[in-house]
Every structure is written in structure tokens, then in C-alpha cells.
Design a protein around this motif. Structure first.
Motif, short mmCIF file in Angstrom:
data_model
loop_
_atom_site.label_atom_id
_atom_site.label_comp_id
_atom_site.label_asym_id
_atom_site.label_seq_id
_atom_site.Cartn_x
_atom_site.Cartn_y
_atom_site.Cartn_z
N ILE A 104 0.84 -1.21 0.00
CA ILE A 104 0.00 0.00 0.00
C ILE A 104 0.87 1.26 0.00
O ILE A 104 0.59 2.24 -0.70
CB ILE A 104 -0.95 -0.02 1.21
N ILE A 105 1.96 1.23 0.78
CA ILE A 105 2.88 2.37 0.79
C ILE A 105 3.50 2.56 -0.59
O ILE A 105 3.58 3.69 -1.10
CB ILE A 105 3.98 2.16 1.85
N PHE A 106 3.92 1.46 -1.20
CA PHE A 106 4.50 1.54 -2.54
C PHE A 106 3.48 2.05 -3.55
O PHE A 106 3.80 2.87 -4.43
CB PHE A 106 5.02 0.17 -2.95
N LEU A 107 2.24 1.58 -3.43
CA LEU A 107 1.17 2.04 -4.31
C LEU A 107 0.95 3.55 -4.16
O LEU A 107 0.84 4.28 -5.15
CB LEU A 107 -0.12 1.28 -3.98
N GLY A 108 0.90 4.01 -2.91
CA GLY A 108 0.72 5.44 -2.67
C GLY A 108 1.87 6.26 -3.25
O GLY A 108 1.65 7.31 -3.88
N THR A 110 3.78 5.48 -5.74
CA THR A 110 3.70 5.44 -7.20
C THR A 110 2.67 6.42 -7.72
O THR A 110 2.91 7.13 -8.71
CB THR A 110 3.35 4.00 -7.65
N LEU A 111 1.53 6.48 -7.06
CA LEU A 111 0.49 7.44 -7.47
C LEU A 111 0.97 8.88 -7.31
O LEU A 111 0.75 9.73 -8.17
CB LEU A 111 -0.78 7.21 -6.66
N ILE A 112 1.65 9.16 -6.20
CA ILE A 112 2.15 10.52 -5.95
C ILE A 112 3.19 10.90 -6.99
O ILE A 112 3.16 12.00 -7.57
CB ILE A 112 2.72 10.63 -4.53
N ALA A 113 4.16 10.00 -7.24
CA ALA A 113 5.22 10.31 -8.20
C ALA A 113 4.66 10.47 -9.61
O ALA A 113 5.08 11.36 -10.36
CB ALA A 113 6.29 9.22 -8.17
N GLY A 114 3.70 9.63 -9.97
CA GLY A 114 3.17 9.66 -11.33
C GLY A 114 2.25 10.84 -11.61
O GLY A 114 2.00 11.15 -12.77
N THR A 115 1.74 11.47 -10.55
CA THR A 115 0.84 12.63 -10.73
C THR A 115 1.48 13.92 -10.25
O THR A 115 0.80 14.95 -10.19
CB THR A 115 -0.48 12.40 -9.97
N ALA A 116 2.77 13.89 -9.93
CA ALA A 116 3.44 15.07 -9.35
C ALA A 116 3.43 16.26 -10.31
O ALA A 116 3.61 16.09 -11.52
CB ALA A 116 4.88 14.71 -8.98
N SER A 117 3.22 17.43 -9.73
CA SER A 117 3.26 18.66 -10.54
C SER A 117 4.52 19.47 -10.28
O SER A 117 4.73 20.51 -10.91
CB SER A 117 2.03 19.52 -10.23
N ASP A 118 5.35 19.02 -9.35
CA ASP A 118 6.62 19.68 -9.10
C ASP A 118 7.62 18.64 -8.57
O ASP A 118 7.24 17.53 -8.18
CB ASP A 118 6.47 20.84 -8.10
N MET A 119 8.88 19.01 -8.53
CA MET A 119 9.92 18.05 -8.18
C MET A 119 9.87 17.63 -6.71
O MET A 119 10.09 16.45 -6.41
CB MET A 119 11.30 18.60 -8.53
N THR A 121 7.29 17.12 -4.86
CA THR A 121 6.24 16.09 -4.77
C THR A 121 6.73 14.78 -5.36
O THR A 121 6.48 13.70 -4.81
CB THR A 121 4.98 16.56 -5.50
N MET A 122 7.43 14.87 -6.50
CA MET A 122 8.02 13.68 -7.10
C MET A 122 8.95 12.98 -6.11
O MET A 122 8.92 11.75 -5.93
CB MET A 122 8.78 14.06 -8.36
N LEU A 123 9.79 13.76 -5.42
CA LEU A 123 10.74 13.18 -4.47
C LEU A 123 10.01 12.54 -3.29
O LEU A 123 10.44 11.50 -2.78
CB LEU A 123 11.72 14.25 -3.97
N GLY A 124 8.89 13.14 -2.87
CA GLY A 124 8.10 12.53 -1.80
C GLY A 124 7.54 11.18 -2.22
O GLY A 124 7.54 10.22 -1.44
N GLY A 132 8.39 1.39 0.72
CA GLY A 132 7.53 0.25 0.47
C GLY A 132 8.26 -0.88 -0.22
O GLY A 132 8.15 -2.05 0.18
N GLU A 133 9.05 -0.55 -1.24
CA GLU A 133 9.75 -1.61 -1.97
C GLU A 133 10.89 -2.20 -1.16
O GLU A 133 11.22 -3.39 -1.31
CB GLU A 133 10.28 -1.06 -3.31
#
Length: 482
Positions: A104-108, A110-119, A121-124, A132-133
Motif C-alpha cells: 500500500i505504501i509503494f502504491l501510494g 507510485t500514485l504521488i510520483a506519477g501525478t506530481a506537478s513539481d519536483m 512532490t516527485m521526491l516525496g 515500500g519496496e
């Protein structure tokens, strides 16, 4: 007569144990377990190759070029910290609950990184992905001796090596096609159905906490995790420090922090995150862990600089250079599958030193190829290194697991992928230090990089040689235990 019959029955049983076939992994009692563990490895492998391919496009859109290195650094640091906690979480909550939470952590992430609007957020998202992994990888290793008989363990590692080979070739190709024809975000989102499948399998077949066992109090090793995080941060900063003296100081600080961590952990009793014999040079578990660590440290140089060398010294395109770089993974997988049927104890023992020795030979070949401009030597080196990992990795891991007391086997099994990642992180800093000491910072392209890269691969050989010594001693220790 009874003794003779008993001996015949024992011999027949032993023969059955030695004739374990690949098809047994696909029988109903093992098929779903094999699938779950392979998906766990696939998530780790494909995610790494996918993300490394799409990051340039992502940072261009998010205007985050200055933070691109942190995408890997944070992922790696989080996965190592998570792996260090995996055994404690498994003991407290059971494998099923821990795996579900990790997925679930990994899923979350992945969703955050794939929808990030700034760097940031991507890093988070990458941080959550790493945590998770890291848990998934460590627990998948820990479950191998729990869910498979000893005779099948090498074959499980052989199948997982095949997954890595598929990721090495399929990951970059898939990521490139998705980025070019759809979006870089799809390279993250393509993980979603795989994660959901893994999550469903974990719910169905991962073992719960032992029935009737009293829940153990969870005492997260806060101070030790802080020290570990400091050590990882220091060694990662060393790779990008502006001066040789600053890099050296950070590497020394990281080494001292790791020694302090080991010292504190050995006094922590049941809440320790390392097995008691970890990094001892007098026992078989400690020696095998040293082999895992040193081989990863040495291999980091090829991971960082081989493709770079092929592009700058031979003028290869990124695609061709990447294909030669992936040759090692292919040889690893092929050799792992070929030796997985080896059941002779003596032959398995020999791999404890033969694998590290092949790595030394391969690194020397690459060193000669880079210093002399001989492509054939580099290709031969890749074949030797991949074969060395392939013939030995399963048996090194299995020996480490089985030589550990049953009460600490979870800690040892979960430590193996974590220690490998740690070795790559430390090795990356050390090879960067060696290359910069040779002048890479001043000579960043063309034939001028030959000398700095020669320095880096010479240092890799120096790290690989102690792994051979540890492997030889482990083989002798294994023989004396029989």
C-alpha cells in the motif's frame, strides 16, 4: 535387515531431495508463492529500470534538473532503512500484514510520483516507493526459506534472476516507448496493476503471525535508524562533494557511523536489527554477509561508469552502450538457471569463492579494456562478472540463511537485499571518489576520462579481492560443519 532397509529408505529420500525439478515450482502448493515472490522482485527491478529511463523527461517537465540525483538517493536510502526494519515488523505483525502495508505504501508513492506537478512532490513519492519496496524486497527474501524446502531454494533464485534479466532489457524499452508515445507518467502508472496483483497474492497466501504466538512488542530502533540514515546521507553526499578532502571526510564519517550502529545493535538483544554473527569473520553467516556486501561495493563501479565509458571512449550510442551494460544481467540470469540444478554439496561450496573470483577476473578485464581501449576485453569482463554472480548468488544467500540459527533467520534473510543495496550505495560513493581523485571532475568527456576511469576500476578490483578471501574461508568453514 531393519538397518539396511532404513539406509535404503534414507538413500531414496535423499535422492528425491536431490532431483528437485523446475516443474515443482509450478505445482499447486508452490505456484502462487513463486508468482508472488517473482512479482515482488519484478516491482523492484522494473521500477528501477523504468524510472532511470524516464527521469530526464520528468525533470524537464517539472524543472527539477538540480534534484535529479536525489530521486535515486532518497529511494535507495528509504529502501535500506525499511529493509533494516523488515524482520522486526514481520515478527510483530506477521508477513501478511507487513507485506500488505508495504504494498500500500509503494502504491501510494507510485500514485504521488506519477501525478506530481513539481519536483518536491516527485521526491516525496520516490521516498514512499523506496520505503515500500525496501520492505517488499526484504520480506520476499525472508519468506524463501519459510515457504520452500531447502532443495528448491536455488531454483527460486534462478527464477528471480530471470526476472532481473527481463527487467534489464524490457524495462528501458517499455519506458522509452511509453514516454515517447504516451507520457513519462505512464511509466509510473504501469506499475499499478502489478502492485494490485501482488497485494491480492499477499492477502491470499502470505503467512500470518504464528497461531497462538503472543504478539511481540514493537520497539523500533530509533537511534540506530537515525545513525543508519546519517551514514547513508554522508556517503551519498560524498559522491557529489566538491573536493576530494570533503568526499574523504564524508566517507570516513559514514564508515564510523556504520561501526557505531553495529556496536549498538549487538547490545540490543531481541530488538536488534542485525543477526548476532553479522560481519564476524570467524563464522559462516558473517563471512557470507561480507561476500554479499563486498561484491556489491565492487560492482557499483560498473553500474556507475561502464556505460559512461563506452559512450566517451568508444563513441557508442546510448542504446548500444546500454546493451553492453545489460550483458552482465543476461549472463547472471543464464548462469543462475544453469547451476540451479546443482545439488552436490561440494559443488555448491565451491561457488562461495568461485563467484567472487570470476568477478575479480571480469573487473580486471574491464580495467584492461578501458585503459587499453580494447572492447573485447570489456565484453569478456561483463560475461565473467555476470557468470560469477549467477553461479554463486543463490548458494551464497542460501548458505547465509541456513547457517543462521532459526531464531535469527528472518533477520539474515531480510538483510541480504538490504545489504546489497547498501553495498551499491557505498560503492557508488567510493568509485566516485576514486574517479574524481584521478581527475574526472576536470576531464568529463572524450579520451581524457580514460585515466580517471582506470583509477575507478582499479579501486573496484581492490574491493573485490577481499570477497574472494571471504568466500574461500566460508567454503572451508562450510566443509568443517559437515
Amino acid at each position: 535387515m531393519m538397518d539396511q532397509r532404513s539406509e535404503q529408505a534414507a538413500a531414496a529420500t535423499a535422492g528425491d531431495e536431490l532431483r528437485a525439478g523446475w516443474a515443482e515450482l509450478l505445482e499447486p502448493r508452490y505456484a502462487l508463492t513463486t508468482l508472488m515472490l517473482c512479482i515482488g522482485v519484478a516491482l523492484y527491478a522494473f521500477n528501477g529500470f523504468l524510472v532511470s529511463t524516464v527521469l530526464p523527461s520528468a525533470v524537464a517537465e517539472l524543472d527539477g534538473a538540480s534534484l535529479i540525483s536525489w530521486s535515486l538517493s532518497l529511494y535507495l536510502a528509504a529502501s535500506i532503512v525499511a529493509g533494516a526494519c523488515a524482520a522486526l515488523l514481520k515478527m510483530r505483525y506477521g508477513a501478511r500484514a507487513t507485506l500488505v502495508g508495504a504494498a500500500i505504501i509503494f502504491l501510494g508513492g507510485t500514485l504521488i510520483a506519477g501525478t506530481a506537478s513539481d519536483m518536491p512532490t516527485m521526491l516525496g513519492g520516490r521516498l514512499l516507493q523506496g520505503f515500500g519496496e525496501g520492505l517488499v524486497a526484504a520480506l520476499c527474501y525472508a519468506l524463501i526459506p519459510d515457504m520452500f524446502p531447502e532443495r528448491l531454494v536455488p531454483k527460486v533464485f534462478g527464477v528471480e534472476a530471470g526476472v532481473w534479466a527481463a527487467a534489464a532489457f524490457g524495462g528501458p524499452v517499455a519506458a522509452g516507448l511509453l514516454t515517447e508515445h504516451v507520457s513519462w507518467r505512464m511509466a509510473f502508472h504501469v506499475n499499478l496493476p502489478i502492485i494490485l496483483l501482488f497485494l491480492a497474492l499477499a492477502v491470499l497466501i502470505a503467512p500470518k503471525r504464528e497461531t497462538g504466538a503472543a504478539p511481540r512488542p514493537l520497539r523500533l530502533p530509533g537511534l540506530r535508524l537515525i545513525i543508519l540514515s546519517f551514514a547513508l546521507g554522508a556517503v551519498m553526499l560524498a559522491a557529489i562533494a566538491g573536493t576530494i578532502s570533503a568526499s574523504a571526510a564524508l566517507i570516513i564519517a559514514s564508515a564510523l557511523a556504520i561501526l557505531l550502529l553495529i556496536r549498538i545493535d549487538r547490545r540490543s538483544g531481541a530488538s536488534s536489527i542485525l543477526p548476532t554473527a553479522a560481519f564476524s569473520t570467524s563464522g559462516l553467516p558473517g563471512l557470507t554477509l561480507w561476500i554479499v556486501f563486498l561484491m556489491a561495493v565492487a560492482q557499483a563501479t560498473s553500474s556507475v561508469y561502464l556505460v559512461f565509458a563506452l559512450q566517451n571512449l568508444f563513441g557508442f550510442s546510448p542504446t548500444l552502450a546500454g546493451a553492453i551494460g545489460a550483458l552482465m544481467a543476461i549472463c547472471w540470469s543464464v548462469s543462475a538457471i544453469l547451476v540451479a540444478h546443482v545439488s552436490g554439496v561440494g559443488q555448491q561450496r565451491q561457488t562461495l569463492w568461485a563467484g567472487p573470483m570470476l568477478q575479480v577476473v571480469g573487473l580486471i578485464c574491464i580495467l584492461i579494456g578501458i585503459s587499453g581501449g580494447w572492447l573485447a576485453a570489456i565484453i569478456a569482463g561483463q560475461i565473467f562478472i555476470g557468470s560469477g554472480f549467477g553461479i554463486s548468488w543463490a548458494f551464497i544467500s542460501q548458505t547465509s540463511m541456513m547457517a543462521t540459527p532459526a531464531t535469527e533467520r528472518d533477520k539474515t534473510s531480510a538483510l541480504l537485499p538490504t545489504l546489497q543495496s547498501t553495498g551499491f550505495a557505498i560503492g557508488g560513493a567510493l568509485c566516485g571518489f576514486a574517479a574524481n581523485a584521478g581527475g574526472l571532475a576536470e576531464q568529463s568527456s572524450g579520451d581524457a576520462v580514460r585515466q580517471p576511469l582506470t583509477f575507478a576500476f582499479l579501486a573496484a578490483v581492490a574491493w573485490a579481492i577481499p570477497a574472494v578471501a571471504a568466500g574461500w574461508r566460508a567454503m572451508r568453514r562450510s566443509s568443517s560443519r559437515s
